[in-house]
Each structure stands twice: as C-alpha cells, then as structure tokens.
Design a protein around this motif. Structure first.
Motif, mmCIF file in Angstrom:
data_model
loop_
_atom_site.group_PDB
_atom_site.id
_atom_site.type_symbol
_atom_site.label_atom_id
_atom_site.label_comp_id
_atom_site.label_asym_id
_atom_site.label_seq_id
_atom_site.Cartn_x
_atom_site.Cartn_y
_atom_site.Cartn_z
ATOM 1 N N ILE A 23 88.103 43.994 33.827
ATOM 2 C CA ILE A 23 89.160 43.256 34.520
ATOM 3 C C ILE A 23 89.945 42.414 33.524
ATOM 4 C CG2 ILE A 23 87.920 43.141 36.730
ATOM 5 C CD1 ILE A 23 87.093 40.321 36.024
ATOM 6 N N LEU A 24 91.127 41.987 33.960
ATOM 7 C CA LEU A 24 91.901 40.976 33.256
ATOM 8 C C LEU A 24 91.783 39.696 34.069
ATOM 9 C CD1 LEU A 24 95.068 43.065 32.353
ATOM 10 C CD2 LEU A 24 93.334 42.230 30.760
ATOM 11 N N ASP A 36 94.560 23.160 41.319
ATOM 12 C CA ASP A 36 94.165 22.895 42.697
ATOM 13 C C ASP A 36 95.290 23.293 43.657
ATOM 14 O OD1 ASP A 36 92.952 21.763 44.947
ATOM 15 O OD2 ASP A 36 93.417 19.702 44.375
ATOM 16 N N PRO A 37 95.027 24.201 44.649
ATOM 17 C CA PRO A 37 93.738 24.655 45.174
ATOM 18 C C PRO A 37 93.270 26.019 44.641
ATOM 19 C CG PRO A 37 95.438 25.317 46.690
ATOM 20 C CD PRO A 37 96.133 24.621 45.537
ATOM 21 N N PHE A 38 93.924 26.554 43.581
ATOM 22 C CA PHE A 38 93.571 27.883 43.083
ATOM 23 C C PHE A 38 92.426 27.787 42.080
ATOM 24 C CE2 PHE A 38 98.126 28.001 44.182
ATOM 25 C CZ PHE A 38 98.048 28.900 45.227
ATOM 26 N N LEU A 39 91.556 28.808 42.096
ATOM 27 C CA LEU A 39 90.365 28.795 41.264
ATOM 28 C C LEU A 39 90.342 29.897 40.222
ATOM 29 C CD1 LEU A 39 87.866 28.306 44.227
ATOM 30 C CD2 LEU A 39 88.465 26.543 42.557
ATOM 31 N N LEU A 40 90.868 31.068 40.559
ATOM 32 C CA LEU A 40 90.697 32.237 39.702
ATOM 33 C C LEU A 40 91.634 33.342 40.155
ATOM 34 C CD1 LEU A 40 88.533 33.513 37.555
ATOM 35 C CD2 LEU A 40 87.536 34.558 39.574
ATOM 36 N N LEU A 41 92.136 34.129 39.197
ATOM 37 C CA LEU A 41 92.875 35.346 39.526
ATOM 38 C C LEU A 41 92.399 36.459 38.611
ATOM 39 C CD1 LEU A 41 95.140 36.704 41.207
ATOM 40 C CD2 LEU A 41 96.667 36.230 39.275
ATOM 41 N N ASP A 42 91.925 37.565 39.204
ATOM 42 C CA ASP A 42 91.494 38.751 38.471
ATOM 43 C C ASP A 42 92.437 39.905 38.774
ATOM 44 O OD1 ASP A 42 89.305 37.493 37.376
ATOM 45 O OD2 ASP A 42 87.852 38.340 38.781
ATOM 46 N N GLU A 43 92.685 40.740 37.748
ATOM 47 C CA GLU A 43 93.467 41.962 37.917
ATOM 48 C C GLU A 43 92.658 43.140 37.395
ATOM 49 O OE1 GLU A 43 97.824 43.928 36.758
ATOM 50 O OE2 GLU A 43 97.113 42.148 35.680
ATOM 51 N N ILE A 44 92.500 44.175 38.204
ATOM 52 C CA ILE A 44 91.940 45.450 37.764
ATOM 53 C C ILE A 44 93.103 46.408 37.582
ATOM 54 C CG2 ILE A 44 90.451 47.399 38.332
ATOM 55 C CD1 ILE A 44 88.902 45.630 40.212
ATOM 56 N N VAL A 45 93.207 47.007 36.404
ATOM 57 C CA VAL A 45 94.252 48.002 36.199
ATOM 58 C C VAL A 45 93.764 49.000 35.153
ATOM 59 C CG1 VAL A 45 95.455 46.420 34.590
ATOM 60 C CG2 VAL A 45 96.663 48.410 35.553
ATOM 61 N N SER A 46 93.472 50.232 35.602
ATOM 62 C CA SER A 46 92.969 51.257 34.701
ATOM 63 C C SER A 46 93.133 52.637 35.312
ATOM 64 C CB SER A 46 91.492 51.025 34.374
ATOM 65 O OG SER A 46 91.011 52.024 33.493
ATOM 66 N N ASP A 47 93.427 53.622 34.436
ATOM 67 C CA ASP A 47 93.454 55.027 34.830
ATOM 68 C C ASP A 47 92.122 55.710 34.562
ATOM 69 O OD1 ASP A 47 96.285 55.367 35.598
ATOM 70 O OD2 ASP A 47 96.668 54.870 33.508
ATOM 71 N N ASP A 48 91.201 54.993 33.923
ATOM 72 C CA ASP A 48 89.908 55.542 33.526
ATOM 73 C C ASP A 48 88.839 55.114 34.530
ATOM 74 O OD1 ASP A 48 87.547 56.347 32.349
ATOM 75 O OD2 ASP A 48 88.002 55.500 30.375
ATOM 76 N N ASP A 50 85.763 55.291 34.433
ATOM 77 C CA ASP A 50 84.614 54.615 33.824
ATOM 78 C C ASP A 50 84.795 53.103 33.798
ATOM 79 O OD1 ASP A 50 83.336 57.005 33.391
ATOM 80 O OD2 ASP A 50 83.989 57.188 31.300
ATOM 81 N N ASP A 51 86.046 52.637 33.871
ATOM 82 C CA ASP A 51 86.317 51.204 33.828
ATOM 83 C C ASP A 51 86.041 50.508 35.165
ATOM 84 O OD1 ASP A 51 87.121 51.446 31.215
ATOM 85 O OD2 ASP A 51 89.270 51.450 31.671
ATOM 86 N N TYR A 52 86.033 51.284 36.271
ATOM 87 C CA TYR A 52 85.910 50.632 37.572
ATOM 88 C C TYR A 52 84.864 51.233 38.504
ATOM 89 C CZ TYR A 52 89.041 54.486 39.091
ATOM 90 O OH TYR A 52 89.601 55.712 39.358
ATOM 91 N N MET A 53 84.290 52.385 38.174
ATOM 92 C CA MET A 53 83.409 53.077 39.110
ATOM 93 C C MET A 53 82.148 52.294 39.479
ATOM 94 S SD MET A 53 84.446 55.713 40.573
ATOM 95 C CE MET A 53 82.854 56.175 41.251
ATOM 96 N N ALA A 54 81.654 51.431 38.587
ATOM 97 C CA ALA A 54 80.439 50.667 38.894
ATOM 98 C C ALA A 54 80.660 49.704 40.047
ATOM 99 C CB ALA A 54 79.959 49.915 37.653
ATOM 100 N N GLY A 55 81.897 49.283 40.257
ATOM 101 C CA GLY A 55 82.247 48.456 41.402
ATOM 102 C C GLY A 55 81.585 47.090 41.413
ATOM 103 N N PHE A 56 81.586 46.503 42.606
ATOM 104 C CA PHE A 56 81.033 45.163 42.812
ATOM 105 C C PHE A 56 79.962 45.261 43.911
ATOM 106 C CE2 PHE A 56 85.382 44.931 41.383
ATOM 107 C CZ PHE A 56 85.324 44.003 40.342
ATOM 108 N N PRO A 57 78.724 45.597 43.517
ATOM 109 C CA PRO A 57 77.652 45.718 44.521
ATOM 110 C C PRO A 57 77.421 44.397 45.250
ATOM 111 C CG PRO A 57 77.004 46.662 42.412
ATOM 112 C CD PRO A 57 78.269 45.903 42.164
ATOM 113 N N GLU A 58 76.563 44.439 46.241
ATOM 114 C CA GLU A 58 76.332 43.304 47.137
ATOM 115 C C GLU A 58 76.129 41.990 46.374
ATOM 116 O OE1 GLU A 58 72.661 42.620 49.848
ATOM 117 O OE2 GLU A 58 74.111 43.803 51.024
ATOM 118 N N THR A 110 86.862 58.734 42.623
ATOM 119 C CA THR A 110 86.144 59.037 41.383
ATOM 120 C C THR A 110 87.087 59.341 40.232
ATOM 121 O OG1 THR A 110 85.976 61.368 42.027
ATOM 122 C CG2 THR A 110 84.129 59.922 42.611
ATOM 123 N N GLU A 111 88.386 59.276 40.499
ATOM 124 C CA GLU A 111 89.380 59.477 39.449
ATOM 125 C C GLU A 111 90.693 58.851 39.888
ATOM 126 O OE1 GLU A 111 89.766 63.675 38.990
ATOM 127 O OE2 GLU A 111 90.785 63.964 40.913
#
Length: 285
Positions: A23-24, A36-48, A50-58, A110-111
C-alpha cells in the motif's frame, strides 16, 4: 471569502499491511491533532496480483470509522454482524467500528488492477463505544456534479453547495461533519470548491497533476501526495497540460486526546489496554 492555501505537503510512502498487501500510506500519526479528525489514508494501486492477493484477513477495530472507496477491482467484505458484500468499482463502504467490529477484506479477483482507498476517521469520546454499523453504496448512488466544461466532482459524504445548487452525498448526519469528494479537474480548467471554514481540509492527489491557486503563488501537487490546507472557506484547483484527480477531505476537529495502538483509537492508554483485553477475551464486539 477567505481562500485556502497549501500549509504542509506530505508524500505517501510504500509499506505493507494486512497479510502483506503493498500500500501507499499517508500516515499522520506523528501529528494527529493537526489532522483532527482524520487519522490515516491508505491507497492500494497495483496491476500485480502478488501485491494484493493476500488481502486483509479477519481483524478488529474500535473507536473510529473506516471509509473504503474502490476505483478498480473487487474486494469482499465480511464482518461479525453478518454483512457480506463485494465492493465493485466506484462503490463506497462506510463502517463505524464503535465499540468493536471484526471484519475481513479479501480480493475477489486473481488478476488485473486493484485500486482503492481506505480512510480512518476518528469518533468523539461519547461515540466510541456505540454499536458497530455498516453501510455500502454503489457507484450509481454517488452523485456526480459537473464543474466547468469537462471537470467533475463525485460527492461521497457531506453536501457541496455551489451557486446554482446544493448536492448531497449518501453519507450524512455524522458529528465530524465530513465532506468527502472525488474531484477530476480537466486539462486547462480551474475549479473552485467551497469548504466549511472551521473544518480541517486535506487534498490527496492520486492521478495526473494539480495546482492550488493561491493569492501569491501556485502550489504544485504531484501524484500520491497529501496537502493540508490553511483555514478558509474555499480552495481553487487548476490543471495545466494534463488533468488531475484528487480526494478532497474536510472534517470538523474533535479536539480531544488521541491514543492509538494498531487497530484501536481511543482517548486514554487505559482504554487502549481495555480494548486489547476485550479482544483477547472475545468481548470486543
């Protein structure tokens, strides 16, 4: 009228989260009160994949809200409340963790390209232990307003008040009064966006290039950078030879102590310890 100018510019940095998703991250924990009141901003950006398939488990959350906004790709959300949805391109998920939520976010592909954002928005102390809640809105439920000839803005949260009309997004009634816009400024065009004068205001540029037109200078915004704006009631954005897209974030400061540890954001260290204990004992939700 008071024009907002660039106050500070932050560059997103690469990191990993979840089960190894690249992630960025624009991490603002180093000076939470300033955002305040913002805490965090994440960006996912990928064509691969392998960069995102693991995901965010429970995993758990307590004490704040998460906003997930998809651009491309598909993610499946599951939580302890029984919600299970697939976020499609253009969709928004607004989750109030409150007292506690346990959820997962896993790729439904998956792609191909995955591109999306997650924003963390704090809650005031009196709302941190409210019951968890989940809402999802498809791309068709998010209004789009034309600005100028070719520029547009999507209104995800709050109300955009222009001279000719006021248009509201699907998220309303929050104590932090968030405005969440996705603005596209076409090449050669200039747009003016009104913002609540008392609110913290941020701009995250994620495509192309934009400029903040200021009273004495022009501030350049490159991709994957976060601009914190000075106080004022409007911002002027311009795009030159190429257009640009950005998230506009505005929220009412809570002005309370902030203590965060991983997935928990509370007001005191004792409350963080209680959240960890509750989770380990199976009593978070």
């Amino acid at each position: 009228m008071k024009q907002r100018n660039l106050q500070t510019l932050y560059q997103a940095h690469p990191t990993k989260d979840g089960a190894g998703v690249k992630i960025l991250r624009t991490a603002i924990q180093s000076n939470l009160q300033a955002f305040d009141p913002f805490l965090l901003l994440d960006e996912i950006v990928s064509d691969d994949a392998d960069d995102y398939m693991a995901g965010f488990p429970e995993h758990p959350h307590r004490g704040f809200e998460t906003v997930t906004y998809m651009q491309e790709g598909r993610m499946r959300h599951r939580d302890h409340m029984g919600n299970e949805r697939v976020l499609e391109p253009g969709a928004v998920q607004w989750m109030t963790a409150g007292r506690g939520v346990i959820h997962s976010e896993m790729p439904e592909q998956t792609e191909g390209k995955m591109h999306g954002f997650q924003l963390w928005l704090n809650l005031p102390a009196k709302e941190k232990m409210q019951p968890a809640a989940y809402k999802e809105f498809s791309a068709s439920e998010i209004p789009i307003v034309n600005l100028g000839t070719h520029s547009t803005v999507k209104i995800i949260a709050g109300t955009l008040s222009l001279e000719q009309d006021a248009v509201s997004g699907p998220i309303q009634g929050k104590s932090t009064q968030p405005d969440f816009y996705d603005v596209h400024v076409a090449a050669g065009e200039t747009v003016t966006l009104p913002l609540k004068e008392e609110n913290t205001a941020l701009i995250y540029t994620f495509e192309g290039r934009l400029q903040i037109r200021e009273t004495v200078r022009t501030a350049q915004l490159l991709p994957h950078s976060m601009a914190k704006l000075s106080q004022g009631d409007h911002v002027i954005l311009h795009a030159e030879e190429v257009g640009g897209r950005a998230l506009i974030l505005s929220g009412k400061p809570i002005k309370e102590p902030i203590v965060n540890w991983g997935p928990f954001v509370m007001n005191t260290s004792e409350e963080i310890e209680q959240a960890i204990y509750d989770y380990n004992q199976g009593n978070l939700v």
